[in-house]
Design a protein around this motif. Structure first.
Motif, PDB file in Angstrom:
ATOM      1  N   VAL A   1       0.847  -1.078   0.035  1.00  0.00           N
ATOM      2  CA  VAL A   1       0.132  -0.038  -0.014  1.00  0.00           C
ATOM      3  C   VAL A   1       0.826   1.303   0.010  1.00  0.00           C
ATOM      4  CG1 VAL A   1      -1.875  -1.145   1.395  1.00  0.00           C
ATOM      5  CG2 VAL A   1      -0.200   0.362   2.575  1.00  0.00           C
ATOM      6  N   GLU A   2       0.299   2.481  -0.501  1.00  0.00           N
ATOM      7  CA  GLU A   2       0.885   3.595  -0.308  1.00  0.00           C
ATOM      8  C   GLU A   2       0.899   4.040   1.119  1.00  0.00           C
ATOM      9  OE1 GLU A   2       0.673   7.399  -3.141  1.00  0.00           O
ATOM     10  OE2 GLU A   2      -0.369   5.632  -3.622  1.00  0.00           O
ATOM     11  N   VAL A   3       1.704   4.646   1.858  1.00  0.00           N
ATOM     12  CA  VAL A   3       1.572   5.140   3.139  1.00  0.00           C
ATOM     13  C   VAL A   3       0.605   6.333   3.536  1.00  0.00           C
ATOM     14  CG1 VAL A   3       3.076   6.031   4.933  1.00  0.00           C
ATOM     15  CG2 VAL A   3       3.883   3.779   3.779  1.00  0.00           C
ATOM     16  N   SER A   4       0.804   7.073   2.504  1.00  0.00           N
ATOM     17  CA  SER A   4      -0.112   8.402   2.493  1.00  0.00           C
ATOM     18  C   SER A   4      -1.472   8.149   2.609  1.00  0.00           C
ATOM     19  CB  SER A   4       0.578   9.329   1.682  1.00  0.00           C
ATOM     20  OG  SER A   4       0.149   9.332   0.384  1.00  0.00           O
ATOM     21  N   THR A   5      -1.855   7.447   1.550  1.00  0.00           N
ATOM     22  CA  THR A   5      -3.273   6.881   1.357  1.00  0.00           C
ATOM     23  C   THR A   5      -4.027   5.747   1.750  1.00  0.00           C
ATOM     24  OG1 THR A   5      -2.769   6.203  -0.829  1.00  0.00           O
ATOM     25  CG2 THR A   5      -3.407   8.504  -0.633  1.00  0.00           C
ATOM     26  N   GLU A   6      -3.093   4.626   1.922  1.00  0.00           N
ATOM     27  CA  GLU A   6      -3.243   3.464   2.154  1.00  0.00           C
ATOM     28  C   GLU A   6      -3.875   2.554   1.077  1.00  0.00           C
ATOM     29  OE1 GLU A   6      -4.247   2.299   6.636  1.00  0.00           O
ATOM     30  OE2 GLU A   6      -4.453   4.348   6.780  1.00  0.00           O
ATOM     31  N   ASP A   7      -3.934   3.285   0.049  1.00  0.00           N
ATOM     32  CA  ASP A   7      -4.175   2.789  -1.417  1.00  0.00           C
ATOM     33  C   ASP A   7      -3.430   1.564  -1.644  1.00  0.00           C
ATOM     34  OD1 ASP A   7      -6.599   4.580  -1.713  1.00  0.00           O
ATOM     35  OD2 ASP A   7      -5.392   5.598  -2.893  1.00  0.00           O
ATOM     36  N   VAL A   8      -4.166   0.422  -2.280  1.00  0.00           N
ATOM     37  CA  VAL A   8      -3.375  -0.737  -2.730  1.00  0.00           C
ATOM     38  C   VAL A   8      -2.610  -0.422  -3.822  1.00  0.00           C
ATOM     39  CG1 VAL A   8      -3.445  -3.155  -3.099  1.00  0.00           C
ATOM     40  CG2 VAL A   8      -5.040  -2.253  -1.758  1.00  0.00           C
ATOM     41  N   VAL A   9      -1.321  -0.688  -4.368  1.00  0.00           N
ATOM     42  CA  VAL A   9      -0.666  -0.326  -5.345  1.00  0.00           C
ATOM     43  C   VAL A   9      -0.268  -1.523  -6.032  1.00  0.00           C
ATOM     44  CG1 VAL A   9       0.290   1.969  -4.825  1.00  0.00           C
ATOM     45  CG2 VAL A   9       1.597  -0.016  -4.508  1.00  0.00           C
ATOM     46  N   GLY A  10      -0.116  -2.707  -5.360  1.00  0.00           N
ATOM     47  CA  GLY A  10       0.276  -4.029  -6.146  1.00  0.00           C
ATOM     48  C   GLY A  10       0.165  -4.991  -4.757  1.00  0.00           C
ATOM     49  N   PHE A  11       0.754  -6.252  -5.388  1.00  0.00           N
ATOM     50  CA  PHE A  11       0.797  -7.591  -4.259  1.00  0.00           C
ATOM     51  C   PHE A  11       2.259  -8.267  -4.466  1.00  0.00           C
ATOM     52  CE2 PHE A  11      -3.749  -6.667  -5.210  1.00  0.00           C
ATOM     53  CZ  PHE A  11      -4.241  -7.087  -4.040  1.00  0.00           C
ATOM     54  N   GLU A  12       2.532  -8.792  -3.522  1.00  0.00           N
ATOM     55  CA  GLU A  12       3.623  -9.678  -3.433  1.00  0.00           C
ATOM     56  C   GLU A  12       3.159 -11.124  -3.648  1.00  0.00           C
ATOM     57  OE1 GLU A  12       6.752  -9.286  -0.415  1.00  0.00           O
ATOM     58  OE2 GLU A  12       7.974 -11.078  -1.387  1.00  0.00           O
ATOM     59  N   ALA A  13       3.657 -11.939  -4.341  1.00  0.00           N
ATOM     60  CA  ALA A  13       3.392 -13.469  -4.509  1.00  0.00           C
ATOM     61  C   ALA A  13       4.160 -14.035  -3.561  1.00  0.00           C
ATOM     62  CB  ALA A  13       3.522 -13.912  -6.024  1.00  0.00           C
ATOM     63  N   LEU A  14       3.707 -14.919  -2.680  1.00  0.00           N
ATOM     64  CA  LEU A  14       4.460 -15.627  -1.715  1.00  0.00           C
ATOM     65  C   LEU A  14       3.726 -17.311  -1.956  1.00  0.00           C
ATOM     66  CD1 LEU A  14       4.099 -13.089   1.069  1.00  0.00           C
ATOM     67  CD2 LEU A  14       6.124 -13.842  -0.093  1.00  0.00           C
ATOM     68  N   VAL A  15       4.517 -18.061  -1.926  1.00  0.00           N
ATOM     69  CA  VAL A  15       4.174 -19.548  -2.307  1.00  0.00           C
ATOM     70  C   VAL A  15       3.960 -20.221  -1.018  1.00  0.00           C
ATOM     71  CG1 VAL A  15       6.532 -20.536  -2.408  1.00  0.00           C
ATOM     72  CG2 VAL A  15       4.864 -21.707  -3.550  1.00  0.00           C
ATOM     73  N   ARG A  16       2.997 -21.251  -1.157  1.00  0.00           N
ATOM     74  CA  ARG A  16       2.824 -22.026   0.033  1.00  0.00           C
ATOM     75  C   ARG A  16       2.645 -23.482  -0.535  1.00  0.00           C
ATOM     76  NH1 ARG A  16       3.654 -17.994   2.040  1.00  0.00           N
ATOM     77  NH2 ARG A  16       2.487 -16.804   3.631  1.00  0.00           N
ATOM     78  N   TRP A  17       3.009 -24.439   0.591  1.00  0.00           N
ATOM     79  CA  TRP A  17       2.563 -25.945   0.140  1.00  0.00           C
ATOM     80  C   TRP A  17       1.589 -26.414   1.039  1.00  0.00           C
ATOM     81  CZ3 TRP A  17       7.109 -29.742   0.934  1.00  0.00           C
ATOM     82  CH2 TRP A  17       6.955 -31.282   0.408  1.00  0.00           C
ATOM     83  N   VAL A  18       0.398 -26.814   0.209  1.00  0.00           N
ATOM     84  CA  VAL A  18      -0.363 -27.597   1.085  1.00  0.00           C
ATOM     85  C   VAL A  18      -0.242 -29.065   0.874  1.00  0.00           C
ATOM     86  CG1 VAL A  18      -3.002 -27.702   1.415  1.00  0.00           C
ATOM     87  CG2 VAL A  18      -2.216 -25.781   0.519  1.00  0.00           C
ATOM     88  N   HIS A  19       0.310 -29.392   2.207  1.00  0.00           N
ATOM     89  CA  HIS A  19       0.867 -30.908   2.395  1.00  0.00           C
ATOM     90  C   HIS A  19      -0.257 -31.758   2.575  1.00  0.00           C
ATOM     91  CE1 HIS A  19       3.045 -34.309   3.641  1.00  0.00           C
ATOM     92  NE2 HIS A  19       4.143 -34.115   2.820  1.00  0.00           N
ATOM     93  N   PRO A  20      -0.725 -32.926   2.072  1.00  0.00           N
ATOM     94  CA  PRO A  20      -1.817 -33.693   2.267  1.00  0.00           C
ATOM     95  C   PRO A  20      -1.814 -34.220   3.683  1.00  0.00           C
ATOM     96  CG  PRO A  20      -0.465 -34.969   0.688  1.00  0.00           C
ATOM     97  CD  PRO A  20       0.426 -33.442   0.970  1.00  0.00           C
ATOM     98  N   GLN A  21      -0.717 -34.585   4.444  1.00  0.00           N
ATOM     99  CA  GLN A  21      -0.634 -34.974   5.704  1.00  0.00           C
ATOM    100  C   GLN A  21      -0.281 -33.763   6.814  1.00  0.00           C
ATOM    101  OE1 GLN A  21       1.271 -37.236   3.615  1.00  0.00           O
ATOM    102  NE2 GLN A  21      -0.963 -38.078   3.480  1.00  0.00           N
ATOM    103  N   ARG A  22       0.561 -32.924   6.230  1.00  0.00           N
ATOM    104  CA  ARG A  22       1.363 -31.909   7.323  1.00  0.00           C
ATOM    105  C   ARG A  22       0.521 -30.645   7.266  1.00  0.00           C
ATOM    106  NH1 ARG A  22       7.622 -32.339   7.135  1.00  0.00           N
ATOM    107  NH2 ARG A  22       7.404 -30.317   7.883  1.00  0.00           N
ATOM    108  N   GLY A  23      -0.496 -30.584   6.152  1.00  0.00           N
ATOM    109  CA  GLY A  23      -0.978 -29.248   6.251  1.00  0.00           C
ATOM    110  C   GLY A  23      -0.258 -27.975   5.658  1.00  0.00           C
ATOM    111  N   LEU A  24      -0.431 -27.106   6.008  1.00  0.00           N
ATOM    112  CA  LEU A  24       0.288 -25.639   5.399  1.00  0.00           C
ATOM    113  C   LEU A  24       1.724 -25.716   5.667  1.00  0.00           C
ATOM    114  CD1 LEU A  24      -0.402 -23.101   3.806  1.00  0.00           C
ATOM    115  CD2 LEU A  24       0.119 -22.159   6.150  1.00  0.00           C
ATOM    116  N   ILE A  25       2.620 -25.850   4.610  1.00  0.00           N
ATOM    117  CA  ILE A  25       3.768 -25.429   5.052  1.00  0.00           C
ATOM    118  C   ILE A  25       4.500 -24.290   4.508  1.00  0.00           C
ATOM    119  CG2 ILE A  25       6.436 -26.505   4.743  1.00  0.00           C
ATOM    120  CD1 ILE A  25       5.063 -29.296   4.555  1.00  0.00           C
TER     121      ILE A  25
END
Ligand code: C2E
Ligand code: MG
Ligand code: MG
Ligand code: MG
Length: 290
Positions: free
Chosen positions: A48-72
């Motif tokens: 977000v932009e600090v002055s307005t708190e408007d969203v300007v973009g997104f960061e992609a962050l990978v997750r692994w949804v493991h069938p036994q262990r759940g979210l890694i």
């Protein structure tokens, strides 16, 4: 007695090490199949932009949804993927996924036409001779404006092999892609290198942001110094890991242009984003996600 104790401890230690090593072995053979089994997910955290708190973009962050262990979380499997080389196909998948997603939001969500997408890279990708071609192909396939793509690297990644990295970074710049230095201040690059790197943005590491608004006046001084440095080098700046209103107030005072953190949102599943974008003040106050 002391000696026996020592031996017992050594045994416990080695069992623990064995357990860790074999769980790592498990992970790396399972990770090799995770992509084909469709177990990886890309989550998106707003910037977000600090002055307005408007969203300007997104960061992609990978997750692994493991069938036994759940979210890694990536801290657990990215190092494994780097050791085995799986980070190459995984990184390519994250890139293609993120670009397609960003292009969809930019063309379909009202008011989202200028959103950027930031994707983290790993050292191996930067050293991969095919990487430039992959980025070019992903841009062509999705139709995303190259200027909307920000690739995040760390100082340490570049220092590993400066000449090779420089070649790739300049190649990316000639595609029109933008580059950011992630976790700034935690690596060991000399400032003289920083001014030579063809980057447009510095991301202030969360360890510096954490202390803002607290008892330690040095925390603000460090963030202030990084923001001044960015300004002097004509670079954009993002403060990472903003969790509190006090930290936001300090960032406003210091003059950091952009910010990212749990104060606005945790990384979200893609299906949560359109609603989040449409919510009043960009969904602030609705604490959701992972
Ligand atoms: P990063 O690129 O510095 O990403 C920021 C991390 O901080 C993310 O952790 C994010 O969830 C977390 N974060 C964001 N806001 C806050 C906050 O306000 N407070 C706190 N405590 N944490 C916050 P995550 O998703 O677990 O990712 C960790 C690291 O894993 C990333 O650090 C990045 O280095 C790496 N990573 C994530 N996805 C990828 C990927 O697709 N490829 C590669 N090579 N690395 C990735
Ligand atoms: Mg990052
Ligand atoms: Mg990082
Ligand atoms: Mg970071």
């Amino acid at each position: 007695q002391a000696k026996d104790n020592g031996r017992a401890q050594a045994m416990v230690f080695s069992e623990e090490m064995h357990r860790k090593a074999s769980s790592r072995l498990d992970l790396d053979s399972q990770l090799a199949r995770a992509l084909d089994k469709d177990e990886l997910r890309v989550y998106y955290q707003p910037i977000v932009e600090v002055s307005t708190e408007d969203v300007v973009g997104f960061e992609a962050l990978v997750r692994w949804v493991h069938p036994q262990r759940g979210l890694i979380l990536p801290i657990e499997f990215i190092p494994v993927a780097e050791e085995t080389g799986m980070i190459i196909p995984i990184g390519e998948w994250v890139l293609r996924q993120s670009l397609a997603q960003a292009q969809k939001w930019r063309t379909e969500a009202p008011g989202a036409e200028d959103l950027s997408i930031s994707v983290n890279l790993s050292t191996l990708q930067l050293q991969d001779p095919d990487f430039l071609g992959v980025v070019e192909d992903a841009l062509t396939q999705t139709g995303l404006d190259p200027m909307a793509l920000h690739l995040e690297i760390t100082e340490t990644m570049v220092m590993n092999d400066v000449e090779a990295a420089m070649g790739t970074l300049h190649g990316l710049r000639s595609l029109g892609v933008r580059l950011s230095i992630d976790d700034f201040g935690t690596g060991y690059a000399a400032l003289s290198y920083l001014s030579r790197l063809p980057v447009q943005t510095i991301k202030i590491d969360q360890s510096f942001v954490k202390g803002l608004g607290g008892d330690d006046p040095h925390a603000s001084s460090i963030v202030d110094a990084i923001v001044s440095l960015a300004r002097a080098l004509d670079l954009d700046v993002i403060a990472e890991g903003v969790e509190s209103a006090e930290q936001l107030r300090e960032l406003r005072r210091i003059g950091s242009r952009l910010a990212q953190g749990f104060l606005w949102s945790r990384p979200l599943a893609p299906e949560e984003i359109p609603e989040w974008l449409g919510a009043p003040s960009g969904g602030r106050g609705q604490r959701r996600g992972l």
